[in-house]
Write a protein that holds these residues in place. Structure first.
Motif, PDB file in Angstrom:
ATOM      1  N   MET A 218      46.837  30.586  38.072  1.00 58.65           N
ATOM      2  CA  MET A 218      46.956  29.568  36.821  1.00 58.65           C
ATOM      3  C   MET A 218      45.678  29.188  36.693  1.00 58.65           C
ATOM      4  O   MET A 218      45.101  28.997  35.488  1.00 58.65           O
ATOM      5  CB  MET A 218      47.809  28.605  37.386  1.00 58.65           C
ATOM      6  N   ILE A 219      44.649  29.078  37.898  1.00 59.04           N
ATOM      7  CA  ILE A 219      43.401  28.834  37.608  1.00 59.04           C
ATOM      8  C   ILE A 219      42.303  30.087  37.812  1.00 59.04           C
ATOM      9  O   ILE A 219      42.469  30.694  38.699  1.00 59.04           O
ATOM     10  CB  ILE A 219      42.755  27.812  38.685  1.00 59.04           C
ATOM     11  N   THR A 220      41.380  30.320  36.707  1.00 63.25           N
ATOM     12  CA  THR A 220      40.566  31.355  36.564  1.00 63.25           C
ATOM     13  C   THR A 220      39.169  30.843  36.624  1.00 63.25           C
ATOM     14  O   THR A 220      38.783  29.938  36.486  1.00 63.25           O
ATOM     15  CB  THR A 220      40.875  32.285  35.272  1.00 63.25           C
ATOM     16  N   GLY A 221      38.370  31.862  37.030  1.00 59.89           N
ATOM     17  CA  GLY A 221      37.014  31.661  36.937  1.00 59.89           C
ATOM     18  C   GLY A 221      36.272  32.281  38.187  1.00 59.89           C
ATOM     19  O   GLY A 221      35.115  31.726  38.589  1.00 59.89           O
ATOM     20  N   GLY A 222      36.878  32.974  39.124  1.00 60.68           N
ATOM     21  CA  GLY A 222      36.232  33.130  40.494  1.00 60.68           C
ATOM     22  C   GLY A 222      37.399  34.044  41.156  1.00 60.68           C
ATOM     23  O   GLY A 222      38.736  33.943  40.805  1.00 60.68           O
ATOM     24  N   SER A 223      36.914  34.648  42.270  1.00 58.49           N
ATOM     25  CA  SER A 223      37.779  35.676  42.894  1.00 58.49           C
ATOM     26  C   SER A 223      38.100  35.131  44.201  1.00 58.49           C
ATOM     27  O   SER A 223      38.713  35.916  45.232  1.00 58.49           O
ATOM     28  CB  SER A 223      37.097  36.873  43.271  1.00 58.49           C
ATOM     29  N   GLN A 224      38.423  33.708  44.414  1.00 54.64           N
ATOM     30  CA  GLN A 224      38.536  33.182  45.702  1.00 54.64           C
ATOM     31  C   GLN A 224      40.158  33.385  45.666  1.00 54.64           C
ATOM     32  O   GLN A 224      40.988  33.520  44.974  1.00 54.64           O
ATOM     33  CB  GLN A 224      38.312  31.707  45.549  1.00 54.64           C
ATOM     34  N   GLU A 225      40.468  33.220  47.257  1.00 54.18           N
ATOM     35  CA  GLU A 225      42.001  33.191  47.582  1.00 54.18           C
ATOM     36  C   GLU A 225      42.464  34.423  47.219  1.00 54.18           C
ATOM     37  O   GLU A 225      43.542  34.632  46.613  1.00 54.18           O
ATOM     38  CB  GLU A 225      42.711  31.873  46.829  1.00 54.18           C
ATOM     39  N   ARG A 226      41.686  35.670  47.425  1.00 51.96           N
ATOM     40  CA  ARG A 226      42.166  36.879  47.206  1.00 51.96           C
ATOM     41  C   ARG A 226      42.761  37.036  45.780  1.00 51.96           C
ATOM     42  O   ARG A 226      43.655  37.753  45.403  1.00 51.96           O
ATOM     43  CB  ARG A 226      43.223  37.272  47.974  1.00 51.96           C
ATOM     44  N   GLU A 227      41.800  36.267  45.004  1.00 50.00           N
ATOM     45  CA  GLU A 227      42.155  36.565  43.377  1.00 50.00           C
ATOM     46  C   GLU A 227      43.315  35.619  42.937  1.00 50.00           C
ATOM     47  O   GLU A 227      43.755  36.097  41.870  1.00 50.00           O
ATOM     48  CB  GLU A 227      41.897  37.580  42.668  1.00 50.00           C
ATOM     49  N   ARG A 228      43.981  34.794  43.676  1.00 47.18           N
ATOM     50  CA  ARG A 228      45.039  33.934  43.294  1.00 47.18           C
ATOM     51  C   ARG A 228      44.878  32.671  42.892  1.00 47.18           C
ATOM     52  O   ARG A 228      45.727  31.786  42.267  1.00 47.18           O
ATOM     53  CB  ARG A 228      46.017  33.897  44.473  1.00 47.18           C
TER      54      ARG A 228
END
Length: 377
Positions: A218-228
């Motif tokens: 739901m939140i974009t702008g980075g690949s953190q949390e395995r892109e989740r």
């Protein structure tokens, strides 16, 4: 005198958790950085993930840190709704607002079924069976209700859904401190938890996502949390969440006995004081940390104001209505609007005492006597 009986709304930060946070504040690096400081922060962060996964009987890569359980619930529901073309989704009429209102917004694009509950607040397994179809993609169930403490029959729900292709989403925000949580036993695909219901700070939640289960971030702008979930990782709050989960898990049996005594004492003292009341639901199918009480001789709004003036801080239901006193949709679903408008939720923490419960009963007796004396009853 000041007595806080609204632990289901939020809990004070535990001193040991706060101290551990302060002691760990030096691990300030960005976990996405490739230098030593970043790598140290990454290792610190992943330790929190591993320990929480262990307590839930999950794999570390199935744990996603979020900003709240509300965010986690929204992510699950909107992900499922957006992945399919007008999917059929099942939920209940007594969900937390973060589930209930999210489904309400999606009714134009989803076919949503709201399961009824009985006077004990539990769903009918037969109704769930009848509602499940080949088109059902998601089922959302609150494991322990945030307003009544009612425990849903999760084992029967899991058994009912074992042959279904629908995904099971469990809101365990009020459940973890009261009941052991095993995601394998629950046979769930998603599970959500909140830090501030476990004596951690506000602003941290956990989302369990079963391996190989689709989740659109739901939140974009980075690949953190395995892109989740995009965004720089909140390492310190994740650590606090880990400590809170460990503490709740280790002390569950001990705390349960304390909470049981508090709940029983309050109800016994109300009877001794001859204050007319009825418990909403069945205490035998509820957790010990919540009791929702119907006072037929007054309104929730008046009682909350009168108790506040006496130093007693309770609530009329969920704390997610921006400070307003609205009839509980949970009690309305179990009974009716009139009963909902005269019900109070008391929720307990192990810091409270039996004397606190006696004080509450005495003050309610004073309020009742005063209204009666002036002809308002």
């Amino acid at each position: 005198m000041s007595i806080y009986v609204d632990y289901a709304a939020t809990t004070p930060i535990d001193e040991e958790i706060l101290k551990s946070m302060l002691d760990s504040a030096g691990k300030f690096g960005n976990p996405s950085s490739i230098h030593r400081i970043g790598k140290e922060a990454k290792a610190f962060y992943e330790t929190s993930r591993k320990m929480i996964a262990k307590r839930l009987n999950a794999y570390p890569d199935e744990i996603v840190f979020t900003g709240s359980a509300t965010e986690a619930n929204n992510t699950v529901i909107k992900s499922a709704a957006g992945f399919y073309n007008k999917p059929h989704i099942i939920t209940t009429k007594v969900e937390h607002a973060s589930v209930k209102e999210t489904y309400a917004e999606l009714e134009e694009t989803c076919d949503v079924t709201y399961l009824n509950v009985d006077e004990n607040g539990q769903i009918s397994i037969d109704e769930l069976k009848s509602a499940l179809t080949e088109e059902t993609k998601l089922v959302s169930i609150i494991m322990v209700n945030n307003e009544t403490g009612t425990i849903q029959p999760m084992a029967e729900i899991a058994e009912t859904m074992k042959d279904s292709t629908a995904l099971l989403h469990v809101d365990a925000v009020q459940a973890f401190k009261q009941l052991p949580i095993d995601v394998e036993a629950l046979n769930c695909d998603f599970l959500t938890m909140s830090g501030h219901k476990l004596h951690a700070p506000k602003g941290i939640g956990v989302l369990y996502v079963k391996r190989n289960t689709h989740l659109k971030r739901m939140i974009t702008g980075g690949s953190q949390e395995r892109e989740r979930r995009a965004g720089t990782e909140n390492t310190l709050y994740a650590h606090a969440m880990m400590k809170a989960v460990e503490q709740a898990d280790d002390k569950r049996e001990e705390n349960t006995e304390v909470l049981k005594t508090l709940k029983e004492t309050l109800l016994t003292e109300l009877e001794k004081q001859e204050v007319p009341f009825e418990v909403n639901g069945d205490i035998h199918t509820q957790t010990n940390h919540i009791v929702n009480v119907y006072f037929p001789w007054s309104t929730s709004e008046y009682l909350l104001t009168a108790m506040d003036m006496a130093g007693i801080y309770a609530s009329g239901g969920s704390a997610c209505n921006a400070g307003t006193v609205q009839p509980s949709h949970v009690i309305k679903a179990m009974y009716d609007e009139n009963r909902a408008g005269s019900s109070i939720r008391f929720s307990f923490g192990e810091q409270l005492t039996e004397d606190d419960m006696k004080y509450i009963a005495e003050k309610l007796k004073t309020i009742y006597t005063g209204l009666s004396k002036h002809g308002f009853i």
